[in-house]
Write a protein that holds these residues in place. Structure first.
Motif, PDB file in Angstrom:
ATOM      1  N   PHE A 116      35.333  40.675  57.683  1.00  0.00           N
ATOM      2  CA  PHE A 116      36.634  40.028  57.464  1.00  0.00           C
ATOM      3  C   PHE A 116      37.092  40.185  56.009  1.00  0.00           C
ATOM      4  CE2 PHE A 116      34.884  38.051  61.189  1.00  0.00           C
ATOM      5  CZ  PHE A 116      35.967  37.759  61.998  1.00  0.00           C
ATOM      6  N   LEU A 117      36.952  41.372  55.454  1.00  0.00           N
ATOM      7  CA  LEU A 117      37.329  41.599  54.061  1.00  0.00           C
ATOM      8  C   LEU A 117      38.838  41.786  53.914  1.00  0.00           C
ATOM      9  CD1 LEU A 117      34.450  44.026  53.081  1.00  0.00           C
ATOM     10  CD2 LEU A 117      34.786  41.704  52.219  1.00  0.00           C
ATOM     11  N   PRO A 118      39.397  41.424  52.763  1.00  0.00           N
ATOM     12  CA  PRO A 118      40.837  41.612  52.537  1.00  0.00           C
ATOM     13  C   PRO A 118      41.216  43.094  52.558  1.00  0.00           C
ATOM     14  CG  PRO A 118      39.872  40.150  50.881  1.00  0.00           C
ATOM     15  CD  PRO A 118      38.732  40.777  51.628  1.00  0.00           C
ATOM     16  N   VAL A 119      42.345  43.397  53.164  1.00  0.00           N
ATOM     17  CA  VAL A 119      42.868  44.758  53.199  1.00  0.00           C
ATOM     18  C   VAL A 119      44.177  44.857  52.409  1.00  0.00           C
ATOM     19  CG1 VAL A 119      43.748  46.613  54.687  1.00  0.00           C
ATOM     20  CG2 VAL A 119      41.759  45.273  55.405  1.00  0.00           C
ATOM     21  N   LYS A 120      44.996  43.809  52.499  1.00  0.00           N
ATOM     22  CA  LYS A 120      46.283  43.857  51.803  1.00  0.00           C
ATOM     23  C   LYS A 120      46.770  42.440  51.513  1.00  0.00           C
ATOM     24  CE  LYS A 120      50.945  45.893  52.292  1.00  0.00           C
ATOM     25  NZ  LYS A 120      51.841  46.665  53.193  1.00  0.00           N
ATOM     26  N   ALA A 151      49.094  44.210  46.814  1.00  0.00           N
ATOM     27  CA  ALA A 151      47.805  44.822  46.518  1.00  0.00           C
ATOM     28  C   ALA A 151      47.181  45.349  47.796  1.00  0.00           C
ATOM     29  CB  ALA A 151      46.873  43.812  45.853  1.00  0.00           C
ATOM     30  N   LEU A 152      46.708  46.586  47.755  1.00  0.00           N
ATOM     31  CA  LEU A 152      45.981  47.210  48.860  1.00  0.00           C
ATOM     32  C   LEU A 152      44.527  47.356  48.425  1.00  0.00           C
ATOM     33  CD1 LEU A 152      46.081  48.691  51.647  1.00  0.00           C
ATOM     34  CD2 LEU A 152      46.441  50.804  50.338  1.00  0.00           C
ATOM     35  N   TYR A 153      43.609  46.795  49.221  1.00  0.00           N
ATOM     36  CA  TYR A 153      42.179  46.835  48.908  1.00  0.00           C
ATOM     37  C   TYR A 153      41.482  47.820  49.850  1.00  0.00           C
ATOM     38  CZ  TYR A 153      43.653  42.439  46.805  1.00  0.00           C
ATOM     39  OH  TYR A 153      44.337  41.490  46.086  1.00  0.00           O
TER      40      TYR A 153
END
Length: 246
Positions: A190-194, A210-212
């Motif tokens: 469940f990591l951040p993507v945007k 921000a795009l990760y």
């Protein structure tokens, strides 16, 4: 299994009325952000790339978008390295648990400041004192979700979508000063993507995005990776505190 069942049960929207205002809190949105927070609190290390764009007002042209590309490596609790390129120049930050070193690749200049004993404390102190921004910092705060809910705004799960080739859970919210959206990866971590923030209280309504990507977790980074070595002929400069700091 229990967490998956909890999610598949669907979502509930809680409607709360306080001080004459209605607040909508979606339990699925809360669950997803809680899982993101759990992951980032449990990992021992991580690295990722953050591509951020932000608006700067121009008297003639209106809002002008700028871009920064950051490569971040963190070894918890007290190691961090960030290298940045883009419209603010090429620079690097090295934190070894005792001090934070800053280096400008463009000017061959460096400076440093003593720092607290953890990544989170250092991010908090240095951003407030020197105005140095750290990409993705909000997600790493243990109180991230609690702080978000305390703003008495809205938080709604919008469904699934695709971002940068990845299936994501889409969440949107708002409070008195801004609206925001999160895209969380539909995977085990469940990591951040945007992330998108629109500062609605500003008349120009500037945006931050921000795009990760390129996430790596629990790698065994050597401590030497976070030590700064002064380049040949580099000039030492004093880090200047931002104005009106308290």
């Amino acid at each position: 299994m229990g967490k998956k069942i909890l999610f598949l049960m669907g979502f509930v929207i809680l409607t709360i009325t306080a001080n004459g205002q209605t607040q909508r809190i979606d339990s699925t949105a809360v669950f997803l952000l809680h899982r993101t927070g759990e992951t980032l609190q449990d990992i021992k290390s991580c690295s990722f790339t953050a591509i951020t764009t932000y608006d700067v007002p121009n008297e003639i042209l209106g809002l002008i978008k700028h871009t920064i590309n950051d490569k971040v490596s963190i070894k918890f609790p007290d190691k961090m390295k960030v290298t940045s390129s883009g419209d603010k120049g090429n620079r690097g930050l090295w934190y070894n648990g005792k001090k934070l070193n800053y280096y400008s690749f463009d000017n061959n200049t460096y400076g440093f400041t003593t720092a607290p004993g953890s990544v989170i404390e250092t991010i908090d102190e240095v951003s407030k004192k020197y105005g140095i921004e750290f990409p993705g910092a909000d997600f790493f705060y243990p109180s991230f979700l609690q702080d978000l809910l305390s703003e008495q705004g809205n938080l709604i799960f919008l469904g699934k979508t695709i971002v940068d080739g990845r299936e994501c859970f889409h969440i949107a919210g708002s409070d008195k000063t801004k609206s925001f959206q999160f895209w969380i990866g539909n995977d085990e971590l469940f990591l951040p993507v945007k992330l998108v923030i629109i500062y609605t209280s500003d008349k120009d309504k500037p945006q931050y995005e921000a795009l990760y990507k390129d996430w790596t977790t629990n790698s065994d980074y050597p401590d030497s990776m976070f030590e700064f070595t002064t380049p040949p002929k580099a000039t030492k400069v004093k880090l200047a505190p931002r104005e009106n700091t308290k």
